[in-house]
Design a protein around this motif. Structure first.
Motif, PDB file in Angstrom:
ATOM      1  N   GLY A   1      -3.021   1.389   3.766  1.00 17.32           N
ATOM      2  CA  GLY A   1      -3.243  -0.574   5.133  1.00 17.32           C
ATOM      3  C   GLY A   1      -3.674  -0.807   5.346  1.00 17.32           C
ATOM      4  N   ASN A   2      -4.924  -0.212   6.355  1.00 14.96           N
ATOM      5  CA  ASN A   2      -6.054  -0.684   7.291  1.00 14.96           C
ATOM      6  C   ASN A   2      -6.696  -1.537   6.229  1.00 14.96           C
ATOM      7  N   THR A   3      -6.848  -1.534   4.331  1.00 15.02           N
ATOM      8  CA  THR A   3      -7.905  -2.387   3.689  1.00 15.02           C
ATOM      9  C   THR A   3      -7.040  -3.961   3.171  1.00 15.02           C
ATOM     10  N   GLN A   4      -5.293  -3.288   3.292  1.00 17.25           N
ATOM     11  CA  GLN A   4      -4.804  -4.747   3.691  1.00 17.25           C
ATOM     12  C   GLN A   4      -3.617  -5.631   4.642  1.00 17.25           C
ATOM     13  N   ILE A   5      -3.909  -5.399   5.211  1.00 17.97           N
ATOM     14  CA  ILE A   5      -4.095  -5.412   6.694  1.00 17.97           C
ATOM     15  C   ILE A   5      -5.406  -6.544   6.518  1.00 17.97           C
ATOM     16  N   THR A   6      -6.767  -6.298   6.867  1.00 16.92           N
ATOM     17  CA  THR A   6      -7.378  -6.705   6.416  1.00 16.92           C
ATOM     18  C   THR A   6      -7.723  -8.099   6.002  1.00 16.92           C
TER      19      THR A   6
ATOM     20  N   SER B   1       0.980  -1.470   0.386  1.00 19.50           N
ATOM     21  CA  SER B   1      -0.100   0.614   0.091  1.00 19.50           C
ATOM     22  C   SER B   1       0.984   1.292   0.175  1.00 19.50           C
TER      23      SER B   1
ATOM     24  N   VAL C   1       2.640  -1.740  13.103  1.00 18.65           N
ATOM     25  CA  VAL C   1       0.759  -2.263  12.920  1.00 18.65           C
ATOM     26  C   VAL C   1       1.283  -3.632  12.689  1.00 18.65           C
TER      27      VAL C   1
ATOM     28  N   GLU D   1       4.480  -5.153   5.716  1.00 14.04           N
ATOM     29  CA  GLU D   1       3.143  -3.885   6.437  1.00 14.04           C
ATOM     30  C   GLU D   1       4.425  -3.329   7.700  1.00 14.04           C
TER      31      GLU D   1
END
Length: 322
Positions: free
Chosen positions: A186-191, A159, A207, A203
């Motif tokens: 990053g939030n979409t990716q970690i999800t 990301s 996080v 990442e």
């Protein structure tokens, strides 16, 4: 007429005296602005405000943090590049600002190698190569072996430009063809990683560490040249592929032409602050490795070295953000 001339002479003399006194005042004699090219509230803002607060105490003048987010740090960097080189406007510059943007953009609003006076590194924040807990690999080597068995089948989330360069370098050094899956945040990716939609991701350590500690993700390796002190058990990618060094770092620079004595004073203050036990404790707890350059020249050499590495990768894969 004589009275008018005499008054003019006295007025001019007073102005000259005032200017001389002002010029003779030791640096700093007024507040300093530290431009942080990120929004308030994130790890970079925390780092800038903590160091700024303690430097204020050391220098005897307030350091005011001015958040200038946007355009991959270009907005903040441009403001400092055009500022007067008097030591009263500083920039918290990351790796992207100084050693990636020059190669990612055909036209840049500042010259990363001519417009700034390096002062000191302040922190290392490596990224982490993470894996979903169900991935049948527990090390960089095992991931590479699995990928080579079925080339191009491993997907890896990304990301940020820095993470993409790190993945591209890993592919180049390992001889792999991992598919880079871009995410806007990053939030979409970690999800997606937690759900198993993608097996791997690059990442931020800030996080990934809490998720690793809760055993929700695996951390296979860090992107910096050396292990970090707050999780020394996690290896670096460089331990498998020597020479791999694409950790995120933070530094403080001034506009080019800032007097040497001011640069030296600021460097000494940064070094003093980063050696304070409570500052180190707070930064390490936030997943930030505090580190200062021995000299401004050491930071300048580090910047040149990092630029060479990243330029080769960016140019090899044809990355552009224009």
């Amino acid at each position: 007429m004589r009275i008018h001339v005499t008054r003019s002479i006295w007025a001019a003399a007073f102005v000259l005296l005032f200017v001389s006194v002002a010029a003779a005042q030791p640096y700093p004699s007024r507040p300093i602005t530290l431009i942080v090219p990120f929004a308030a509230g994130g790890p970079a803002d925390f780092l800038g405000r903590l160091i700024g607060q303690r430097m204020s105490e050391d220098l005897g003048q307030q350091i005011v943090v001015d958040n200038r987010p946007g355009a991959n740090t270009i907005i903040g960097a441009q403001a400092v590049a055009k500022a007067k080189p008097d030591g009263y406007t500083l920039l918290m510059a990351i790796d992207g600002t100084l050693v990636m943007n020059p190669f990612l953009y055909s036209k840049l609003a500042y010259d990363a190698f001519k417009d700034f006076e390096p002062i000191s590194l302040i922190a290392l924040v490596p990224s982490a190569l993470v894996a979903n807990v169900n991935v049948a690999a527990n090390s960089i080597k095992e991931v590479v072996d699995l990928e080579k068995a079925k080339p191009g089948t491993f997907m890896i989330g990304n990301s940020t430009p820095t993470s993409q360069v790190a993945i591209e370098l890993l592919n180049m050094m390992a001889g792999t063809k991992m598919q880079i899956i871009p995410y806007k945040g990053g939030n979409t990716q970690i999800t997606a990683e937690l759900a198993g939609d993608i097996p791997l991701g690059m990442e931020s350590i800030n996080v990934s560490l809490p998720l690793w500690r809760d055993k929700k993700l695996k951390i296979l390796g860090l992107t910096g040249a050396q292990r970090v002190s707050f999780v020394p058990q996690i290896p670096t990618i460089a331990e498998t592929f020597p020479g791999f060094d694409l950790g995120i770092w933070q530094s403080i620079v001034a506009p080019a032409g800032t007097p040497r004595e001011i640069v030296t004073r600021l460097h000494a203050s940064i070094s003093k602050v980063l050696a304070m036990a409570d500052v180190r404790e707070k930064l390490l707890a936030a997943g930030i490795e505090p580190v200062s350059s021995k000299t401004p020249e050491e930071l300048a050499a580090f910047i040149r070295s990092q630029a060479d590495t990243r330029a080769k990768v960016i140019q090899a894969v044809g990355m552009k953000l224009d």
